[in-house]
Scaffold this motif. Structure first.
Motif, PDB file in Angstrom:
ATOM      1  N   LEU A   1       0.833  -1.208   0.000  1.00 41.57           N
ATOM      2  CA  LEU A   1       0.000   0.000   0.000  1.00 41.57           C
ATOM      3  C   LEU A   1       0.867   1.256   0.000  1.00 41.57           C
ATOM      4  O   LEU A   1       0.566   2.231  -0.702  1.00 41.57           O
ATOM      5  N   ALA A   2       1.957   1.247   0.773  1.00 39.64           N
ATOM      6  CA  ALA A   2       2.850   2.407   0.780  1.00 39.64           C
ATOM      7  C   ALA A   2       3.467   2.619  -0.597  1.00 39.64           C
ATOM      8  O   ALA A   2       3.624   3.757  -1.053  1.00 39.64           O
ATOM      9  N   GLY A   3       3.806   1.510  -1.296  1.00 37.29           N
ATOM     10  CA  GLY A   3       4.354   1.633  -2.641  1.00 37.29           C
ATOM     11  C   GLY A   3       3.347   2.195  -3.624  1.00 37.29           C
ATOM     12  O   GLY A   3       3.700   3.003  -4.499  1.00 37.29           O
ATOM     13  N   VAL A   4       2.081   1.795  -3.510  1.00 29.51           N
ATOM     14  CA  VAL A   4       1.030   2.313  -4.391  1.00 29.51           C
ATOM     15  C   VAL A   4       0.873   3.825  -4.197  1.00 29.51           C
ATOM     16  O   VAL A   4       0.830   4.599  -5.159  1.00 29.51           O
ATOM     17  N   VAL A   5       0.799   4.256  -2.941  1.00 27.98           N
ATOM     18  CA  VAL A   5       0.620   5.681  -2.659  1.00 27.98           C
ATOM     19  C   VAL A   5       1.835   6.475  -3.138  1.00 27.98           C
ATOM     20  O   VAL A   5       1.696   7.553  -3.743  1.00 27.98           O
ATOM     21  N   ALA A   6       3.040   5.942  -2.895  1.00 28.68           N
ATOM     22  CA  ALA A   6       4.252   6.655  -3.307  1.00 28.68           C
ATOM     23  C   ALA A   6       4.343   6.761  -4.824  1.00 28.68           C
ATOM     24  O   ALA A   6       4.740   7.801  -5.362  1.00 28.68           O
ATOM     25  N   GLU A   7       3.964   5.678  -5.546  1.00 28.20           N
ATOM     26  CA  GLU A   7       4.035   5.710  -7.000  1.00 28.20           C
ATOM     27  C   GLU A   7       3.040   6.713  -7.578  1.00 28.20           C
ATOM     28  O   GLU A   7       3.350   7.433  -8.534  1.00 28.20           O
ATOM     29  N   LEU A   8       1.850   6.788  -7.002  1.00 28.76           N
ATOM     30  CA  LEU A   8       0.868   7.758  -7.483  1.00 28.76           C
ATOM     31  C   LEU A   8       1.326   9.185  -7.210  1.00 28.76           C
ATOM     32  O   LEU A   8       1.216  10.065  -8.076  1.00 28.76           O
ATOM     33  N   GLU A   9       1.809   9.448  -6.011  1.00 27.63           N
ATOM     34  CA  GLU A   9       2.226  10.805  -5.679  1.00 27.63           C
ATOM     35  C   GLU A   9       3.472  11.206  -6.462  1.00 27.63           C
ATOM     36  O   GLU A   9       3.665  12.395  -6.757  1.00 27.63           O
ATOM     37  N   ALA A  10       4.317  10.249  -6.809  1.00 25.65           N
ATOM     38  CA  ALA A  10       5.466  10.564  -7.660  1.00 25.65           C
ATOM     39  C   ALA A  10       5.022  10.994  -9.052  1.00 25.65           C
ATOM     40  O   ALA A  10       5.718  11.760  -9.726  1.00 25.65           O
ATOM     41  N   ALA A  11       3.857  10.507  -9.481  1.00 26.85           N
ATOM     42  CA  ALA A  11       3.304  10.902 -10.785  1.00 26.85           C
ATOM     43  C   ALA A  11       2.451  12.163 -10.695  1.00 26.85           C
ATOM     44  O   ALA A  11       1.821  12.547 -11.680  1.00 26.85           O
ATOM     45  N   GLY A  12       2.410  12.797  -9.525  1.00 24.83           N
ATOM     46  CA  GLY A  12       1.650  14.030  -9.363  1.00 24.83           C
ATOM     47  C   GLY A  12       0.211  13.828  -8.960  1.00 24.83           C
ATOM     48  O   GLY A  12      -0.571  14.782  -8.992  1.00 24.83           O
TER      49      GLY A  12
ATOM     50  N   ASP B   1      -6.021  11.557  -1.516  1.00 27.00           N
ATOM     51  CA  ASP B   1      -6.579  12.074  -0.270  1.00 27.00           C
ATOM     52  C   ASP B   1      -7.064  10.957   0.647  1.00 27.00           C
ATOM     53  O   ASP B   1      -6.865  11.025   1.859  1.00 27.00           O
ATOM     54  N   ARG B   2      -7.695   9.936   0.054  1.00 27.35           N
ATOM     55  CA  ARG B   2      -8.211   8.834   0.875  1.00 27.35           C
ATOM     56  C   ARG B   2      -7.987   7.517   0.158  1.00 27.35           C
ATOM     57  O   ARG B   2      -7.971   7.455  -1.069  1.00 27.35           O
ATOM     58  N   VAL B   3      -7.819   6.464   0.956  1.00 27.83           N
ATOM     59  CA  VAL B   3      -7.774   5.090   0.461  1.00 27.83           C
ATOM     60  C   VAL B   3      -8.903   4.336   1.150  1.00 27.83           C
ATOM     61  O   VAL B   3      -8.976   4.315   2.387  1.00 27.83           O
ATOM     62  N   VAL B   4      -9.796   3.742   0.374  1.00 24.62           N
ATOM     63  CA  VAL B   4     -10.977   3.086   0.942  1.00 24.62           C
ATOM     64  C   VAL B   4     -11.058   1.663   0.425  1.00 24.62           C
ATOM     65  O   VAL B   4     -10.563   1.351  -0.672  1.00 24.62           O
ATOM     66  N   PRO B   5     -11.681   0.760   1.184  1.00 28.61           N
ATOM     67  CA  PRO B   5     -11.923  -0.598   0.683  1.00 28.61           C
ATOM     68  C   PRO B   5     -13.135  -0.624  -0.239  1.00 28.61           C
ATOM     69  O   PRO B   5     -14.036   0.209  -0.128  1.00 28.61           O
ATOM     70  N   ALA B   6     -13.158  -1.597  -1.148  1.00 28.43           N
ATOM     71  CA  ALA B   6     -14.302  -1.709  -2.054  1.00 28.43           C
ATOM     72  C   ALA B   6     -15.556  -2.141  -1.310  1.00 28.43           C
ATOM     73  O   ALA B   6     -16.677  -1.791  -1.697  1.00 28.43           O
TER      74      ALA B   6
ATOM     75  N   GLU C   1       1.342   5.424  10.074  1.00 28.21           N
ATOM     76  CA  GLU C   1       2.522   5.808   9.293  1.00 28.21           C
ATOM     77  C   GLU C   1       2.192   6.172   7.850  1.00 28.21           C
ATOM     78  O   GLU C   1       3.010   6.778   7.151  1.00 28.21           O
ATOM     79  N   LEU C   2       0.985   5.807   7.359  1.00 29.54           N
ATOM     80  CA  LEU C   2       0.591   6.144   5.994  1.00 29.54           C
ATOM     81  C   LEU C   2      -0.313   7.369   5.939  1.00 29.54           C
ATOM     82  O   LEU C   2      -0.851   7.688   4.874  1.00 29.54           O
ATOM     83  N   ALA C   3      -0.487   8.039   7.057  1.00 30.33           N
ATOM     84  CA  ALA C   3      -1.325   9.247   7.068  1.00 30.33           C
ATOM     85  C   ALA C   3      -0.689  10.314   6.190  1.00 30.33           C
ATOM     86  O   ALA C   3       0.533  10.481   6.185  1.00 30.33           O
ATOM     87  N   PRO C   4      -1.490  11.049   5.400  1.00 33.57           N
ATOM     88  CA  PRO C   4      -0.912  12.087   4.530  1.00 33.57           C
ATOM     89  C   PRO C   4      -0.314  13.210   5.356  1.00 33.57           C
ATOM     90  O   PRO C   4      -0.810  13.556   6.430  1.00 33.57           O
ATOM     91  N   ARG C   5       0.760  13.751   4.839  1.00 38.42           N
ATOM     92  CA  ARG C   5       1.404  14.889   5.497  1.00 38.42           C
ATOM     93  C   ARG C   5       0.751  16.167   4.997  1.00 38.42           C
ATOM     94  O   ARG C   5       0.897  16.538   3.842  1.00 38.42           O
ATOM     95  N   ARG C   6       0.029  16.815   5.892  1.00 33.97           N
ATOM     96  CA  ARG C   6      -0.723  18.017   5.522  1.00 33.97           C
ATOM     97  C   ARG C   6       0.127  19.242   5.845  1.00 33.97           C
ATOM     98  O   ARG C   6       0.230  19.661   6.975  1.00 33.97           O
ATOM     99  N   ARG C   7       0.736  19.794   4.802  1.00 32.83           N
ATOM    100  CA  ARG C   7       1.583  20.963   4.988  1.00 32.83           C
ATOM    101  C   ARG C   7       1.301  21.982   3.894  1.00 32.83           C
ATOM    102  O   ARG C   7       0.987  21.626   2.774  1.00 32.83           O
TER     103      ARG C   7
END
Length: 412
Positions: A126-137, A141-146, A242-248
Motif C-alpha cells: 500500500l505504501a508503494g502504491v501511494v508513493a508511486e501515485l504521488e510521484a506521478a503528481g 486524499d483517501r484510500v478506501v476498501p471496495a 505511518e501512511l497518514a498524509p502529510r498536511r503541509r
C-alpha cells in the motif's frame, strides 16, 4: 466537488507469480478510473496513465476486495502514539503475516473500549502504491476498501482476464466479516444465508447471468464504475498511522478549500455571502448618510458666508473666504490682528524677563517678530516661553535671537 476515483489493481500474490514466472509484477502504468463532477453520479470512466488522469478536487483510491482483511476486536485504551502497537499486540494470534509487514486502519469515529472492525492491509504494498501515485503528481486524499462489513449481501464479478463463461467470484458480506470466493465450489453455496431473497445481491453486467443461476433469483446489475464510486463515498480512510498524509502548506489550504466547497458547507457559504452583501449595503448606506451630512454642513457654511458677507458671489472655500473677509473688515476698521506688530510687541512685553533691559534690535516680517536676546540665561528663556505658550504663541531661539509667532489655530 469533483471526485476522481482510482481502482487499484489487486496485489499480486506469490503463488500466482510462481505459477507463471513470465507474468511481471503488477504496476500502475495504467489505472481504471471514474470521474464524478459532484461525487454522486458517474461523469466519465476509462483507463489512463497516472500523469494523464483527469484533475479533480479530491482523489480516492479504492482497493480490491481481496486486498483488505477484516478483524473485529474491542479497541484498546491507548494513547495515539502507541495505538498501532496496541492493535498489533491484540491481533498477533489472528494474523498470518508478521505484524511489521501489515498496516492497520480504524473505522471512522472509533472510540476506545468499543467493538469495531479493523482493516488489515499489506503495508509495503500500500505504501508503494501511494508513493508511486504521488510521484506521478496524483495526491491521494483517501484510500478506501471496495466493501466494508455491514449489511449482509454480496457482489458477483468476473476478473479482467477471465473468460466470459467462467464462474464469477463472489464477495460475500456477512455479520462475521467479508469473504471472497469462487462460485464453482461448494463452499460459496454453503456460506450463503438461509434466505438469500432478504439480502442485497449485485453483479457486474458480465457476471449477472451466472450470478442469477447461482442464486436462483434476480440480482441488481451494478457496473464496476458505479460500485467504486459508491465505495468512494464511504467514510473509511485507510491512510492512518505511518501512511497518514502529510498536511503541509498548500495541501492544508487545498483541503480547507475542498471542505469549504463541499455540499455540507453550502449553508455556511450562503450565510457568508449574505453577510458580505449586508455589510456592503450597510456601508454604502452609511457612506450616503455621511455624504449627505457633509453636503448639508457645506450648504450651511455657504449660506452663513453669503448672509454675513453679501459681497461674496462665488463660494469656493467657505471657511477660507470667511476668514479673508473678516480680516479685510478688521483691517478696514483699523484694528490689529493676532499676527500684527502691535499685538506681538504687547505679548513680548508682557512676558519680558525681570531684570532685562529694553530690547536692542527687533525685526518684523509676515507675522514673525525677531528680538535680540544676547545675555539671556536658560531660566529666563524658559520662563519667557512658558508665559507665552498658554497664550498661543510659539517661541524659537537661534543664534542669540528669539522669534515670536502666533500658532495657527490658536484662540485670540
Amino acid at each position: 466537488m469533483a471526485v476522481l476515483v482510482l481502482q487499484i489493481p489487486p496485489r499480486q500474490r506469490l503463488a500466482s507469480r510462481a505459477a507463471d514466472e513470465s507474468v511481471p509484477p503488477r504496476s500502475l502504468a495504467e489505472l481504471d478510473y471514474v470521474f464524478s463532477p459532484d461525487g454522486l453520479a458517474v461523469g466519465s470512466s476509462g483507463r489512463a496513465a497516472p500523469a494523464l488522469l483527469p484533475r479533480a478536487d479530491s482523489v480516492v483510491a479504492v482497493l480490491a476486495d481481496a486486498d483488505v482483511a477484516w478483524q473485529r476486536i474491542t479497541l484498546p485504551k491507548a494513547p495515539p502514539a502507541r495505538l498501532r502497537a496496541a492493535l498489533a499486540g491484540m491481533l498477533e494470534e489472528a494474523l498470518l503475516d508478521d505484524e511489521d509487514a501489515l498496516h492497520f486502519a480504524l473505522p471512522p469515529q472509533a472510540a476506545s473500549g468499543s467493538e469495531a472492525w479493523i482493516a488489515v492491509v499489506h503495508r509495503g504494498w500500500l505504501a508503494g502504491v501511494v508513493a508511486e501515485l504521488e510521484a506521478a503528481g496524483v495526491v491521494v486524499d483517501r484510500v478506501v476498501p471496495a466493501a466494508v462489513p455491514g449489511t449482509p449481501g454480496g457482489h458477483f464479478c468476473l476478473p479482467a482476464d477471465a473468460d466470459a463463461d467462467a464462474a464469477p467470484w463472489l464477495t460475500l458480506v456477512r455479520e462475521d466479516g467479508i469473504t471472497r470466493l469462487r462460485t464453482d465450489g461448494t463452499l460459496a453455496r454453503a456460506l450463503l444465508p438461509a434466505d438469500p431473497a432478504a439480502q442485497r445481491w449485485t453483479a457486474t453486467p458480465a457476471a449477472a447471468a451466472a450470478a442469477e443461476r447461482f442464486l436462483g433469483q434476480p440480482v441488481e446489475v451494478f457496473a464496476e464504475a458505479g460500485r467504486v464510486l459508491d465505495a468512494a463515498r464511504s467514510p473509511w480512510n485507510l491512510r492512518q498511522f505511518e501512511l497518514a498524509p502529510r498536511r503541509r502548506g498548500l495541501r492544508v489550504l487545498r483541503e480547507l478549500m475542498q471542505r469549504l466547497m463541499s455540499p455540507e458547507w453550502r449553508p455556511v457559504r450562503w450565510g457568508a455571502l449574505a453577510l458580505v452583501v449586508v455589510q456592503v449595503v450597510g456601508l454604502n448606506a452609511l457612506a450616503w448618510q455621511q455624504r449627505r451630512a457633509i453636503d448639508e454642513r457645506q450648504a450651511q457654511l455657504t449660506t452663513t458666508l453669503q448672509q454675513s458677507f453679501p459681497g461674496v458671489r462665488a463660494v469656493v472655500d467657505a471657511p477660507l473666504q470667511m476668514r479673508r473677509e473678516a480680516e479685510r473688515l478688521r483691517a478696514a476698521a483699523g484694528r490689529a490682528g493676532d499676527g500684527d506688530l502691535e499685538v506681538l510687541l504687547g505679548a513680548a512685553a508682557a512676558a519680558w524677563p525681570e531684570g532685562q533691559g529694553p530690547v536692542q534690535t527687533l525685526r518684523y516680517e509676515s507675522g514673525r517678530l525677531t528680538l535680540a536676546a544676547d545675555g539671556w540665561s536658560e531660566p529666563e528663556i524658559a520662563g519667557f516661553r512658558a508665559r507665552l505658550g498658554p497664550a498661543g504663541y510659539a517661541v524659537e531661539l537661534a543664534d542669540g535671537r528669539i522669534t515670536l509667532t502666533r500658532r495657527a489655530g490658536a484662540a485670540a
